[in-house]
Design an enzyme around this catalytic site. Structure first.
Site, PDB file in Angstrom:
ATOM      1  N   ASP A 116       0.716  -1.288  -0.102  1.00  0.00           N
ATOM      2  CA  ASP A 116       0.024   0.124   0.060  1.00  0.00           C
ATOM      3  C   ASP A 116       0.931   1.352  -0.037  1.00  0.00           C
ATOM      4  OD1 ASP A 116      -1.848   2.136   0.672  1.00  0.00           O
ATOM      5  OD2 ASP A 116      -2.270   1.321   2.601  1.00  0.00           O
ATOM      6  N   HIS A 153      -3.637   4.274   7.029  1.00  0.00           N
ATOM      7  CA  HIS A 153      -2.643   3.935   6.164  1.00  0.00           C
ATOM      8  C   HIS A 153      -1.310   4.035   6.676  1.00  0.00           C
ATOM      9  CE1 HIS A 153      -5.589   3.015   2.852  1.00  0.00           C
ATOM     10  NE2 HIS A 153      -6.065   4.096   3.065  1.00  0.00           N
TER      11      HIS A 153
HETATM   12 ZN   LIG Z   1      -8.126   1.150  -0.150  1.00  0.00          ZN
HETATM   13 ZN   LIG Z   2      -9.111   0.579   2.928  1.00  0.00          ZN
END
Ligand SMILES: [Zn+2]
Ligand SMILES: [Zn+2]
Length: 553
Positions: free
Chosen positions: A193, A367
């Site tokens: 990510d 995140h």
């Molecule tokens: Zn996402």
């Molecule tokens: Zn997500």
């Protein structure tokens, strides 16, 4: 020689959203996530943006299954479209499947799939895929990283993740398991990510948001409190509910998805609100303001959402005023800043106290930031690395980070949507491209193409001028008109003399054409378009869409 393994990226590499990657082993295809993206201002009238599924449709008989990393719309929201054409089982955590299920059900497509729940740390065969589901922390509970043990080694996909050492549910990202894989089999390829690849440091723990919320409930003891957050952020909802219960308030949900998700999460035992504290939104009028907490959707300023309607004074259940405190427990997703700012302005206009992430730490990201990305890279020690989930800038920064952390420069691949890569004994390389453009959905069909969007932008910015004229088929002579109809160019009732001039100019142009012997449709239409276009441009310096309609008698 071990058999090659291929990866095809259908979305999420070049934008935030519509995440979809496909892994191929032994001729079979495993889809990792199938998400949608919300449109931006350059896509007027578009409801949703999907991955281009052409390649999957052309290989429908090879699709084994879909595995879901977590339940956010940008990871599960396109399933209900793909299932119209394909049929396959879907694996994920119980909550993820619960969140994915509602759209599939609304589309009447439950019969085309089987939803199969998997537990934390579970490892199972799905066709020729040996798949392991590794717990990760994120802004929706029960997210997974996915490790596939392939003939070419372990391919590890991080999903959306972060490190929260004190997560609300105590379920931490299982770095220990990733470390074990790294030291035993080794991680051949890491896909991770990239959303926060430009952000230094570490994300703050959810616990700190909880502390801030408690403080705010204390500071605004006498007021009614409305908190907006993402409906899938069950941990945040828990923190809000705890603060509300502890200060003697009842809780009501506002917004369809908030009500649905609270019910689902309570059923699954992931959200704890005493029955006595949960009331229907219609009942809040029976309680004094200091005993009410409303948890609402709309933290992104979505036009028809509960919060936007409240800010406009148009919500049926909640009329805001000076006795109210509104907390936006969220951060604007890029592209939504303006809408959110308008909502905040509207709330102030109504006299409410407003707290948002610019004023108090009422939100943390879901995140990983650079510090966490480096931690993952140092624990997984991948042979090869491909950044996923991000705009090109995020992917670029994440690539650099991987190189800094010791992944060899030529072992880092900067891929984009549509790229196909192949892992072989020799290494990894690009192995072709598949269609991966945006599929725009407006209403119920995905047939909005670039041309349609271009027309919509012109209509929105410059308006339209329609010229209707009837000519004699043999002589080309004007029999009726030209008549000019316009929307968005000039306000017709106040521009009669301008329109009259335009009619004259177009008539002259048609007379010239007739004198030269032009009688066919296309030539006459071209004359009308040119004459009208030139006139509009010269007299108003505007460029509306010109639509010539030539009829013959
Ligand atoms: Zn996402
Ligand atoms: Zn997500």
């Amino acid at each position: 020689m071990a058999e090659p393994v291929r990866l095809t990226f259908l979305g999420g590499l070049g934008e935030i959203g519509r995440n979809c990657a496909c892994l191929e082993v032994d001729g079979r295809i495993l889809i990792v996530d199938c998400g949608l993206m919300f449109p931006d201002q350059s896509m007027p009238g578009v409801d949703l943006v999907l991955p281009d599924f052409t390649w999957l449709k052309n290989n429908a008989d090879r699709v084994e299954a879909c595995v879901l990393t977590h339940g956010h719309e940008d990871h599960v929201g396109a399933l209900s479209y793909l299932l119209r054409d394909l049929s396959f089982p879907i694996f994920g955590s119980t909550l993820t499947l619960g969140l994915a299920r509602s759209r599939i059900e609304e589309g009447g497509l439950l019969g085309r799939t089987e939803l199969i729940g998997v537990a934390d740390g579970e490892r199972r065969w799905i066709g020729p895929f040996d798949v392991e589901f590794i717990p990760v922390a994120h802004s929706v509970p029960h997210g997974f990283a996915i490790a596939v043990h392939t003939p070419q080694g372990v391919v590890l996909h991080s999903g959306d993740w972060k490190i929260d050492l004190t997560p609300r549910d105590g379920r931490r990202t299982d770095l220990a398991r990733i470390g074990t894989i790294a030291t035993t089999e080794g991680v051949r390829l890491l896909l991770a990510d990239s959303t926060n690849a430009e952000e230094p440091g570490h994300t703050v723990s959810e616990r700190e948001v909880a502390a801030t919320l408690r403080g705010l409930f204390g500071d605004h003891r006498r007021q009614r409190i409305i908190v907006a957050c993402f409906a899938s952020h069950i941990h945040r909802i828990q923190e809000i509910a705890d603060a509300a219960v502890d200060s003697g308030r009842v809780i009501a949900t506002l917004g369809r998805s908030m009500g649905k998700n609270v019910t689902l999460a309570r059923q699954l035992g992931l959200l704890h609100i005493p029955d006595a504290n949960l009331v229907d939104i219609e009942q809040i009028k029976d309680f004094p303001p200091e005993r009410v907490c409303v948890v609402s959707t709309g933290s992104q300023g979505e036009p028809m959402s509960a919060l936007s309607l409240m800010a406009a004074g148009e919500n049926r259940f909640v009329k805001l005023g000076s006795g109210d405190t509104v907390i936006l427990s969220s951060h604007s997703i890029p592209g939504n800043e303006h809408s959110v700012s308008q909502v905040i302005d509207g709330l102030h206009r109504l006299g409410a106290d407003v707290v948002h992430s610019g004023l108090a730490p009422v939100h943390v990201s879901g995140h990983a930031k650079q510090g966490e990305m480096k931690t993952l890279l140092s624990i997984a020690r991948p042979d090869y690395f491909i950044p996923v989930h991000g705009e090109f800038r995020h992917l670029t920064h994440h690539s650099r980070l991987a190189m800094e952390m010791g992944v060899a420069d030529d072992h880092v691949l900067l891929c984009e949507d549509g790229d196909v890569v192949e892992l072989t004994d020799e290494g990894i390389d690009f192995a072709g491209e598949v269609p991966a453009g945006y599929l725009y959905v407006d209403g119920i069909v995905g047939d909005v193409v670039q041309g349609v969007l271009r027309d919509r932008r012109v209509l929105a910015e410059e308006g339209v001028v329609v010229v209707v004229v009837t000519v004699d088929a043999r002589s080309g002579e004007v029999v009726a008109g030209p008549e000019i109809i316009t929307r968005g160019w000039v306000y017709a009732p106040e521009a009669e003399s301008l329109l009259e001039e335009a009619r004259k100019v177009i008539t002259v142009s048609l007379e010239d054409a007739a004198a030269q012997g032009a009688t066919d449709f296309d030539t006459l239409r071209r004359h009308v378009r040119q004459a009208a276009g030139r006139f509009v441009q010269e007299r108003t310096r505007r460029r509306p869409m010109i639509v010539p309609i030539v009829m013959e008698v």
